[in-house]
Write an enzyme that holds these catalytic residues in place. Structure first.
Site, PDB file in Angstrom:
ATOM      1  N   GLY A 245      -5.355  11.277   4.985  1.00  0.00           N
ATOM      2  CA  GLY A 245      -6.472  10.349   5.098  1.00  0.00           C
ATOM      3  C   GLY A 245      -6.670   9.447   3.897  1.00  0.00           C
TER       4      GLY A 245
ATOM      5  N   ASN B 232       8.625   1.336  10.358  1.00  0.00           N
ATOM      6  CA  ASN B 232       7.631   2.112   9.613  1.00  0.00           C
ATOM      7  C   ASN B 232       6.464   2.500  10.527  1.00  0.00           C
ATOM      8  OD1 ASN B 232       5.842   3.241   7.792  1.00  0.00           O
ATOM      9  ND2 ASN B 232       6.288   1.749   6.191  1.00  0.00           N
TER      10      ASN B 232
ATOM     11  N   ILE C  92       0.879  -1.161   0.000  1.00  0.00           N
ATOM     12  CA  ILE C  92       0.000   0.000   0.000  1.00  0.00           C
ATOM     13  C   ILE C  92       0.914   1.207   0.000  1.00  0.00           C
ATOM     14  CG2 ILE C  92      -0.281   0.018   2.511  1.00  0.00           C
ATOM     15  CD1 ILE C  92      -3.180   1.070   2.011  1.00  0.00           C
TER      16      ILE C  92
ATOM     17  N   GLY D 194      -4.651   7.098   2.698  1.00  0.00           N
ATOM     18  CA  GLY D 194      -4.277   5.723   3.036  1.00  0.00           C
ATOM     19  C   GLY D 194      -5.396   5.015   3.786  1.00  0.00           C
TER      20      GLY D 194
ATOM     21  N   VAL E 226       1.070   5.606  -0.789  1.00  0.00           N
ATOM     22  CA  VAL E 226       0.489   6.905  -1.107  1.00  0.00           C
ATOM     23  C   VAL E 226       1.646   7.860  -1.367  1.00  0.00           C
ATOM     24  CG1 VAL E 226      -0.886   8.836  -0.213  1.00  0.00           C
ATOM     25  CG2 VAL E 226      -1.590   6.480   0.253  1.00  0.00           C
TER      26      VAL E 226
ATOM     27  N   GLU F 280       2.624  -7.679   6.360  1.00  0.00           N
ATOM     28  CA  GLU F 280       3.844  -7.519   7.130  1.00  0.00           C
ATOM     29  C   GLU F 280       4.340  -6.103   6.897  1.00  0.00           C
ATOM     30  OE1 GLU F 280       7.196  -9.320   4.148  1.00  0.00           O
ATOM     31  OE2 GLU F 280       6.020 -10.737   5.315  1.00  0.00           O
TER      32      GLU F 280
ATOM     33  N   TYR G 106      -2.323   0.666  10.121  1.00  0.00           N
ATOM     34  CA  TYR G 106      -2.827  -0.701  10.288  1.00  0.00           C
ATOM     35  C   TYR G 106      -3.519  -0.887  11.633  1.00  0.00           C
ATOM     36  CZ  TYR G 106       0.400  -1.393   6.384  1.00  0.00           C
ATOM     37  OH  TYR G 106       1.070  -1.289   5.195  1.00  0.00           O
TER      38      TYR G 106
END
Length: 152
Positions: free
Chosen positions: A84, A113, A74, A86, A76, A108, A120
């Site tokens: 917002g 990060n 994922i 993401g 951006v 993972e 998440y």
């Protein structure tokens, strides 16, 4: 700054790989190659992009095998992060995985990060394990944190 209300989420095709690779290279310290991105188009994958009128600003790749979905990437664009987008993309991924019959969404993430881990955790993922010294860094390796989201 872009208006988050003017976004739309669309399926992407292999014709978007060049733009995806540009975003990937801007956003990640160890980006996927164009070849790696191209390999993620097929029956086991869903590739979504989040767009504004001025073009693609992020994307996500999910692989699903039977009832297990895995978020592979994922991303951006750095100048759009923290706005917002993401979270919007993540919610669409979760909804799509549920609609496709997945009972779990796995991923993972690099131990370092913090922004991704926050995204998440905000979406409800919990840490389920670690892969020691999995990701290369500039001066060695760091752990991969495994995270799961139960969808049923």
């Amino acid at each position: 700054m872009s208006n988050i209300d003017s976004h739309f989420i669309v399926p992407l095709g292999v014709e978007h790989v060049t733009v995806m690779a540009k975003i990937e290279n801007q956003a990640h310290t160890h980006p996927w190659s164009e070849t790696g991105l191209k390999e993620c188009f097929g029956p086991l994958y869903r590739v979504l992009g989040i767009k504004l009128q001025d073009g693609l600003l992020g994307f996500a790749i999910v692989q699903q095998i039977i009832d297990e979905a895995t978020l592979l990437d994922i991303c951006v664009a750095p100048d759009k992060q923290g706005s917002g987008f993401g979270s919007l993309l993540m919610q669409q991924l979760i909804d799509d995985a549920k609609d496709a019959g997945a009972v779990v969404l796995m991923l993972e993430v690099r131990q370092s990060n913090e922004a991704a881990k926050y995204l998440y955790e905000k979406a409800g993922f919990i840490e389920s394990g670690r892969r020691k010294n999995y990701y290369p860094t500039d001066d060695g390796y760091e752990d991969a944190i495994l995270m799961d989201l139960a969808l049923s």
